[in-house]
Scaffold this motif. Sequence first.
Motif, mmCIF file in Angstrom:
data_model
loop_
_atom_site.group_PDB
_atom_site.id
_atom_site.type_symbol
_atom_site.label_atom_id
_atom_site.label_comp_id
_atom_site.label_asym_id
_atom_site.label_seq_id
_atom_site.Cartn_x
_atom_site.Cartn_y
_atom_site.Cartn_z
ATOM 1 N N ALA A 226 -45.883 15.126 -23.214
ATOM 2 C CA ALA A 226 -45.819 15.847 -24.234
ATOM 3 C C ALA A 226 -45.637 14.873 -25.620
ATOM 4 C CB ALA A 226 -44.403 16.442 -24.020
ATOM 5 N N GLY A 227 -46.212 15.548 -26.491
ATOM 6 C CA GLY A 227 -46.017 14.699 -27.830
ATOM 7 C C GLY A 227 -47.120 13.662 -28.013
ATOM 8 N N ASN A 228 -48.258 13.734 -27.141
ATOM 9 C CA ASN A 228 -49.394 12.823 -27.223
ATOM 10 C C ASN A 228 -50.370 12.948 -28.408
ATOM 11 O OD1 ASN A 228 -48.311 12.817 -24.229
ATOM 12 N ND2 ASN A 228 -49.249 10.626 -24.388
ATOM 13 N N ASP A 229 -50.992 11.891 -28.918
ATOM 14 C CA ASP A 229 -52.105 12.117 -29.882
ATOM 15 C C ASP A 229 -53.291 11.553 -29.177
ATOM 16 O OD1 ASP A 229 -53.682 12.382 -31.805
ATOM 17 O OD2 ASP A 229 -52.743 10.685 -32.996
ATOM 18 N N TRP A 230 -53.917 12.321 -28.683
ATOM 19 C CA TRP A 230 -55.309 11.983 -27.777
ATOM 20 C C TRP A 230 -56.533 12.097 -28.676
ATOM 21 C CZ3 TRP A 230 -52.525 16.876 -26.511
ATOM 22 C CH2 TRP A 230 -51.634 16.825 -25.444
ATOM 23 N N LEU A 231 -56.584 12.549 -29.866
ATOM 24 C CA LEU A 231 -57.673 12.654 -30.546
ATOM 25 C C LEU A 231 -58.373 11.335 -30.877
ATOM 26 C CD1 LEU A 231 -59.577 14.510 -31.801
ATOM 27 C CD2 LEU A 231 -58.275 14.521 -34.079
ATOM 28 N N PRO A 232 -57.663 10.166 -31.057
ATOM 29 C CA PRO A 232 -58.361 8.883 -31.491
ATOM 30 C C PRO A 232 -59.115 8.501 -30.236
ATOM 31 C CG PRO A 232 -56.006 9.035 -32.557
ATOM 32 C CD PRO A 232 -56.258 10.097 -31.419
ATOM 33 N N MET A 233 -58.443 8.461 -28.873
ATOM 34 C CA MET A 233 -59.370 7.922 -27.968
ATOM 35 C C MET A 233 -60.259 8.875 -27.351
ATOM 36 S SD MET A 233 -59.683 5.389 -25.784
ATOM 37 C CE MET A 233 -58.380 4.427 -25.196
ATOM 38 N N LEU A 234 -60.242 10.029 -27.734
ATOM 39 C CA LEU A 234 -61.170 11.034 -27.338
ATOM 40 C C LEU A 234 -62.446 10.645 -28.241
ATOM 41 C CD1 LEU A 234 -59.551 14.398 -27.352
ATOM 42 C CD2 LEU A 234 -60.670 13.374 -25.445
ATOM 43 N N TRP B 70 -39.546 16.289 -22.661
ATOM 44 C CA TRP B 70 -39.166 15.435 -23.910
ATOM 45 C C TRP B 70 -40.283 16.152 -25.169
ATOM 46 C CZ3 TRP B 70 -41.330 10.237 -24.346
ATOM 47 C CH2 TRP B 70 -42.477 9.824 -23.865
ATOM 48 N N PHE B 71 -40.024 15.668 -26.379
ATOM 49 C CA PHE B 71 -40.812 16.108 -27.317
ATOM 50 C C PHE B 71 -40.881 17.656 -27.360
ATOM 51 C CE2 PHE B 71 -42.158 11.577 -27.174
ATOM 52 C CZ PHE B 71 -42.354 11.413 -28.804
ATOM 53 N N GLY B 72 -39.839 18.319 -27.187
ATOM 54 C CA GLY B 72 -39.759 19.607 -27.255
ATOM 55 C C GLY B 72 -40.266 20.491 -26.099
ATOM 56 N N LEU B 73 -40.731 19.771 -24.837
ATOM 57 C CA LEU B 73 -41.161 20.397 -23.812
ATOM 58 C C LEU B 73 -39.761 20.658 -22.923
ATOM 59 C CD1 LEU B 73 -43.319 21.602 -22.032
ATOM 60 C CD2 LEU B 73 -43.582 19.273 -20.864
ATOM 61 N N THR B 74 -39.564 22.130 -22.701
ATOM 62 C CA THR B 74 -38.369 22.631 -22.076
ATOM 63 C C THR B 74 -38.854 22.901 -20.647
ATOM 64 O OG1 THR B 74 -38.587 24.794 -22.997
ATOM 65 C CG2 THR B 74 -37.190 23.237 -24.173
ATOM 66 N N HIS C 176 -31.908 8.367 -16.166
ATOM 67 C CA HIS C 176 -31.263 8.414 -17.308
ATOM 68 C C HIS C 176 -32.186 9.106 -18.612
ATOM 69 C CE1 HIS C 176 -33.507 4.719 -17.825
ATOM 70 N NE2 HIS C 176 -33.326 4.760 -19.315
ATOM 71 N N TYR C 177 -33.384 9.393 -18.312
ATOM 72 C CA TYR C 177 -34.137 9.795 -19.290
ATOM 73 C C TYR C 177 -34.191 11.423 -19.185
ATOM 74 C CZ TYR C 177 -36.463 5.254 -20.121
ATOM 75 O OH TYR C 177 -36.849 4.214 -20.410
ATOM 76 N N ASN C 178 -33.697 12.035 -18.125
ATOM 77 C CA ASN C 178 -33.721 13.470 -18.061
ATOM 78 C C ASN C 178 -34.963 14.215 -18.296
ATOM 79 O OD1 ASN C 178 -32.315 15.755 -17.296
ATOM 80 N ND2 ASN C 178 -31.881 16.338 -19.403
ATOM 81 N N TRP C 179 -36.030 13.421 -17.621
ATOM 82 C CA TRP C 179 -37.444 14.067 -17.832
ATOM 83 C C TRP C 179 -37.694 15.259 -16.835
ATOM 84 C CZ3 TRP C 179 -40.096 8.493 -17.821
ATOM 85 C CH2 TRP C 179 -39.859 8.099 -19.055
ATOM 86 N N GLY C 180 -36.737 15.532 -15.879
ATOM 87 C CA GLY C 180 -36.639 16.801 -15.154
ATOM 88 C C GLY C 180 -37.728 16.688 -13.919
#
Length: 322
Positions: A208-216, A236-240, A278-282
């Motif tokens: 979540a919150g990645n920027d894939w465009l440069p590698m694409l 994380w990064f707003g993903l609930t 401890h990151y609480n990533w679910g």
Amino acid sequence: MKKLFTVLFTIFIFISAAQAARSINMTGRFVPPDGKTLLFAGQNNADFDEFVAVNKKVPAGFMTYVALSDLKGLDEINNVGTGDMFADELVKKYPGAAVQIGLYLVGSLKNIVNGTLDGNIKEFAKWIKKTKSPVFLRIGYEFDNPENGYEPEIYKKAFIYIIEKMDSLKVENVAYVWHSYAASNPKGLDVWYPGDEYVDWCAISYFAGNDWLPMLKFSQKHSKPLMIAESAPMTWFGLTEAKKPYWYKVLFKFIEERNIKAFSYINCDWNAQGMFAHYNWGNSKISVTAEIEKIWIENIASNRFVWLDDLYKTIQKPLNEK
């Protein structure tokens, strides 16, 4: 003097031939045709087994992690708070399955380029050849992640050094993957690139919150297949939790529209693993809720995705099988 010239000329011819072989034979290995995506799952043995049980079939391959500094997790169990990782066990349990390995190099770059870890590279090469399966090796995965602390110049030297050692040991059943963590990177990608002749696949992380465009764009410019090397709906990064079903729908659309050639899914409960709790990533298991499992099963049933039973109808067999 004549004898010395003959020796030097022979060495020059050998090196030139090796470089030519790498340029011709080693790039773009194990790439499926357009419209097909190799499916991998991990990242520990139990989570892979559970993935197989839920889907009722074996994906094209499994993913795991190994540190070059000690090679734990290949022919013995390794658990650093992420569950048991034991590649040999999975190779024997699922014969023919491809292997996707994240090769951890943090703190090892200098020892690679100065030859200190040559013995480990040799042992690793033997293990790869022994699998007789396609191996996708992510050398220094997430090379641009600041947490790894890789400096571009020595990272590139280490990447090339490992491959040239593997070539000298005639390791033919491996594809080399250059994996970005796909987030903000002020240095750009070019400064990290080892070169077209050494990179078979480009890869990204998809959380979540990645920027894939440069590698694409980079992979298209260099005509390299693109792999999602790590992916999971981590909170994380707003993903609930409530937004996870939408995350899966966007993911599968991304794979389809961007012609992703390999997709690696991390099927785990992050909160149950010591390293990540401890990151609480679910919980990213595809069976976590009936709704998510249904979304997964419906989308993964597409003819796009390659499972083990169709793997060798889709890609060439490893050269060491001939």
